[in-house]
Enzyme design. Structure first.
Site, mmCIF file in Angstrom:
data_model
loop_
_atom_site.group_PDB
_atom_site.id
_atom_site.type_symbol
_atom_site.label_atom_id
_atom_site.label_comp_id
_atom_site.label_asym_id
_atom_site.label_seq_id
_atom_site.Cartn_x
_atom_site.Cartn_y
_atom_site.Cartn_z
ATOM 1 N N ARG A 81 0.814 -1.226 0.000
ATOM 2 C CA ARG A 81 0.000 0.000 0.000
ATOM 3 C C ARG A 81 0.843 1.270 0.000
ATOM 4 O O ARG A 81 0.408 2.332 0.432
ATOM 5 C CB ARG A 81 -0.969 0.034 1.183
ATOM 6 N N LYS A 132 2.419 12.070 -10.807
ATOM 7 C CA LYS A 132 1.629 11.156 -11.650
ATOM 8 C C LYS A 132 2.484 9.929 -11.922
ATOM 9 O O LYS A 132 3.622 10.047 -12.386
ATOM 10 C CB LYS A 132 1.274 11.812 -12.980
ATOM 11 N N GLU A 161 9.401 20.619 -23.839
ATOM 12 C CA GLU A 161 8.600 20.833 -22.619
ATOM 13 C C GLU A 161 9.084 22.086 -21.890
ATOM 14 O O GLU A 161 8.293 22.811 -21.296
ATOM 15 C CB GLU A 161 8.666 19.609 -21.691
ATOM 16 N N LYS A 207 6.444 23.978 -12.382
ATOM 17 C CA LYS A 207 5.574 22.801 -12.254
ATOM 18 C C LYS A 207 5.117 22.646 -10.806
ATOM 19 O O LYS A 207 3.959 22.312 -10.548
ATOM 20 C CB LYS A 207 6.265 21.532 -12.750
ATOM 21 N N GLU A 236 -5.383 17.960 -11.350
ATOM 22 C CA GLU A 236 -5.782 18.455 -12.669
ATOM 23 C C GLU A 236 -7.262 18.767 -12.806
ATOM 24 O O GLU A 236 -7.949 18.292 -13.697
ATOM 25 C CB GLU A 236 -5.336 17.447 -13.754
ATOM 26 N N ARG A 267 -3.727 22.981 -13.729
ATOM 27 C CA ARG A 267 -2.797 21.963 -14.230
ATOM 28 C C ARG A 267 -3.087 21.607 -15.691
ATOM 29 O O ARG A 267 -2.225 21.133 -16.405
ATOM 30 C CB ARG A 267 -2.825 20.720 -13.327
ATOM 31 N N ASN A 290 -1.143 20.940 -20.569
ATOM 32 C CA ASN A 290 -1.458 20.166 -21.776
ATOM 33 C C ASN A 290 -1.241 20.960 -23.055
ATOM 34 O O ASN A 290 -1.569 20.478 -24.146
ATOM 35 C CB ASN A 290 -2.906 19.665 -21.723
ATOM 36 N N HIS A 321 -0.327 19.284 -26.230
ATOM 37 C CA HIS A 321 -0.469 17.840 -26.031
ATOM 38 C C HIS A 321 -1.716 17.253 -26.681
ATOM 39 O O HIS A 321 -1.767 16.049 -26.913
ATOM 40 C CB HIS A 321 -0.460 17.510 -24.538
ATOM 41 N N HIS A 375 -0.495 14.568 -28.960
ATOM 42 C CA HIS A 375 -0.817 13.166 -28.676
ATOM 43 C C HIS A 375 -1.331 12.464 -29.936
ATOM 44 O O HIS A 375 -0.944 11.334 -30.241
ATOM 45 C CB HIS A 375 -1.848 13.104 -27.548
ATOM 46 N N HIS A 390 7.714 12.040 -28.077
ATOM 47 C CA HIS A 390 6.745 12.854 -27.364
ATOM 48 C C HIS A 390 7.007 14.362 -27.485
ATOM 49 O O HIS A 390 6.154 15.110 -27.974
ATOM 50 C CB HIS A 390 6.698 12.435 -25.899
HETATM 51 P P1 NAD Z 1 12.432 7.311 -21.602
HETATM 52 O O1 NAD Z 1 12.288 7.047 -20.173
HETATM 53 O O2 NAD Z 1 11.978 6.294 -22.566
HETATM 54 O O3 NAD Z 1 13.964 7.633 -21.935
HETATM 55 C C1 NAD Z 1 14.317 7.919 -23.264
HETATM 56 C C2 NAD Z 1 15.560 7.161 -23.714
HETATM 57 O O4 NAD Z 1 16.706 7.745 -23.121
HETATM 58 C C3 NAD Z 1 15.584 5.699 -23.326
HETATM 59 O O5 NAD Z 1 16.093 4.972 -24.403
HETATM 60 C C4 NAD Z 1 16.558 5.658 -22.161
HETATM 61 O O6 NAD Z 1 17.210 4.417 -22.082
HETATM 62 C C5 NAD Z 1 17.514 6.751 -22.526
HETATM 63 N N1 NAD Z 1 18.218 7.415 -21.436
HETATM 64 C C6 NAD Z 1 17.709 7.816 -20.245
HETATM 65 N N2 NAD Z 1 18.616 8.533 -19.576
HETATM 66 C C7 NAD Z 1 19.734 8.582 -20.340
HETATM 67 C C8 NAD Z 1 21.005 9.190 -20.187
HETATM 68 N N3 NAD Z 1 21.298 9.941 -19.127
HETATM 69 N N4 NAD Z 1 21.914 9.027 -21.165
HETATM 70 C C9 NAD Z 1 21.601 8.300 -22.278
HETATM 71 N N5 NAD Z 1 20.416 7.722 -22.488
HETATM 72 C C10 NAD Z 1 19.484 7.865 -21.528
HETATM 73 O O7 NAD Z 1 11.703 8.675 -22.037
HETATM 74 P P2 NAD Z 1 11.387 10.051 -21.331
HETATM 75 O O8 NAD Z 1 11.228 10.996 -22.447
HETATM 76 O O9 NAD Z 1 12.316 10.386 -20.239
HETATM 77 O O10 NAD Z 1 9.962 9.773 -20.667
HETATM 78 C C11 NAD Z 1 8.837 9.470 -21.449
HETATM 79 C C12 NAD Z 1 7.762 8.882 -20.578
HETATM 80 O O11 NAD Z 1 7.445 9.810 -19.546
HETATM 81 C C13 NAD Z 1 6.474 8.584 -21.311
HETATM 82 O O12 NAD Z 1 6.063 7.268 -21.040
HETATM 83 C C14 NAD Z 1 5.484 9.592 -20.738
HETATM 84 O O13 NAD Z 1 4.166 9.076 -20.676
HETATM 85 C C15 NAD Z 1 6.035 9.838 -19.370
HETATM 86 N N6 NAD Z 1 5.675 11.134 -18.796
HETATM 87 C C16 NAD Z 1 5.148 11.160 -17.555
HETATM 88 C C17 NAD Z 1 4.811 12.358 -16.960
HETATM 89 C C18 NAD Z 1 4.289 12.389 -15.568
HETATM 90 O O14 NAD Z 1 3.836 13.439 -15.105
HETATM 91 N N7 NAD Z 1 4.357 11.299 -14.841
HETATM 92 C C19 NAD Z 1 5.016 13.559 -17.639
HETATM 93 C C20 NAD Z 1 5.573 13.506 -18.911
HETATM 94 C C21 NAD Z 1 5.897 12.284 -19.484
HETATM 95 MG MG MG Z 2 4.469 15.995 -22.032
#
Ligand code: NAD
Ligand code: MG
Length: 351
Positions: free
Chosen positions: A112, A134, A176, A218, A228, A232, A236, A239, A243, A255
């Site tokens: 939990r 999130k 972003e 943020k 949201e 918040r 978007n 987005h 999306h 993204h």
């Molecule tokens: P990711 O986690 O897939 O990382 C992108 C790539 O970079 C991967 O191949 C990873 O192995 C590589 N990588 C990571 N750190 C590295 C480093 N220091 N050096 C070299 N390579 C590295 O992608 P992301 O863009 O970080 O995150 C995308 C995800 O985040 C999506 O699934 C999205 O839905 C989510 N997201 C969540 C929120 C939230 O509020 N929770 C907000 C925005 C996005």
């Molecule tokens: Mg985003």
């Protein structure tokens, strides 16, 4: 060391600090590697690039939207169980948004909820996904359908990780950053326009300043509207169309790169509908142009594309909701937008 405090204390106090600096996390991680009350989920690429930071038994995750699912959550939960993780143990997520979202969700349901610390290693996760609580995974082809709001105990941001980030990942995160500037901060906008060469070189002091500002922004938004219901929604920006671009391009477009197109095309749509003026549209083109983003998009499958916009989580029964910027630094929400007008906009694409 820079610090941003996220104050969240409606029902109980779960405020936390975001610590930002260059080259400090390696020592922290080495320090916990043999401490059996800490557990690590680490991005596989990060593990390979920074192997000296890690020791002991860790859970390695190959980051891909295909692995961002309940099977992986199940594997992490089993990993914790096998390590006999206890209620007051801590789970560290070291990686980009995928590792943070999946590990955060697992942390939120194991016994939990156990403590969770984010160590974001991509620019996108430093400025966006690691802050705000999130967590979640995809279910089938629907992104982030299952998840929870679960705040980390701490976020440790080390700009050292940026050095190895592939160019398109950096640019994806920077989109972003630009989004925050357009919504909330004209000064950040000007800074980005005038400091391109330092930004693209990922200079430490410059990146720390930018990341800190985005985290502050943020944090302010999340403090005001954690779940949201209101402000918040501004986050978007770009987005809704972005999306749909991700879906229609079968995720070939990352993204942040889709968000950049989304910000521009939403603004162009809003301008054509008389919702925003020409000046802000020019400012949007200017900043993305400065950083050489490709802002155009040719829809491949109209049905898929418009369906993605119509079924967007942000959509309401009254119509599509768009976050827009009426002037640099001034985000606004427009509700009740008719999907047909958006369809026509893309069908008649002149860009
Ligand atoms: P990711 O986690 O897939 O990382 C992108 C790539 O970079 C991967 O191949 C990873 O192995 C590589 N990588 C990571 N750190 C590295 C480093 N220091 N050096 C070299 N390579 C590295 O992608 P992301 O863009 O970080 O995150 C995308 C995800 O985040 C999506 O699934 C999205 O839905 C989510 N997201 C969540 C929120 C939230 O509020 N929770 C907000 C925005 C996005
Ligand atoms: Mg985003």
């Amino acid at each position: 060391m820079e610090k941003v405090r996220v104050n969240l204390n409606y029902s109980k106090d779960y405020s936390y600090d975001i610590l930002i600096d260059h080259d400090f996390v390696g020592n922290e991680l080495k320090g916990i590697s043999n401490y059996n009350r800490a557990h690590l989920v680490v991005d596989k690429n990060v593990y390979e690039l920074y192997a000296s930071f890690f020791g002991g038994d860790i859970f390695l995750l190959t980051s891909s939207e295909h692995n961002k699912n309940l099977d992986t959550v199940y594997d992490i939960l089993k990993f914790l169980k096998n390590k006999k993780a206890l209620r007051n143990d801590t789970l560290f997520a070291v990686g980009g948004g995928i590792v943070g979202d999946v590990a955060g969700f697992a942390a939120s349901i194991y016994m939990r909820g156990i403590s969770f610390i984010q160590v974001p290693t991509t620019l996108l996760s430093m400025v966006d996904s690691s802050v705000g609580g999130k967590t979640g995974v995809n279910l089938g082809d629907v992104k982030n359908l299952v998840g929870s709001f679960y705040q980390p105990k701490k976020v440790l941001i080390d700009t050292l990780f940026l050095a190895t980030l592939p160019e398109d990942e950096f640019k994806s995160g920077l989109a972003e950053v630009i989004k925050y500037a357009l919504l909330f901060d004209k000064e950040l906008y000007e800074f980005l326009v005038h400091n391109k060469s330092d930004v693209v070189k990922r200079k430490n002091d410059v990146m720390i300043k930018i990341i800190k500002r985005c985290c502050e922004l943020k944090a302010e938004v999340v403090e005001e509207d954690e779940t949201e219901q209101g402000i918040r929604k501004l986050l978007n920006l770009g987005h809704t169309f972005g999306h749909a671009i991700e879906v229609d391009s079968d995720h070939e477009i990352k993204h942040g790169l889709a968000v950049a197109k989304g910000v521009y095309l939403e603004a162009l749509f809003a301008y054509e509908k008389g919702m925003i003026g020409k000046k802000v549209l020019d400012d949007i083109e200017n900043i993305f142009g400065t950083y050489d983003y490709d802002l155009n998009y040719k829809v491949r499958d109209f049905a898929l594309f418009t369906n993605a916009i119509g079924s967007d989580k942000k959509a309401m029964s009254s119509g599509i909701v768009l976050a827009l910027t009426s002037d640099v630094g001034s985000g606004i929400i427009k509700e009740g937008i008719d999907l047909d007008s958006i369809k026509k906009f893309f069908e008649g694409a002149r860009w």
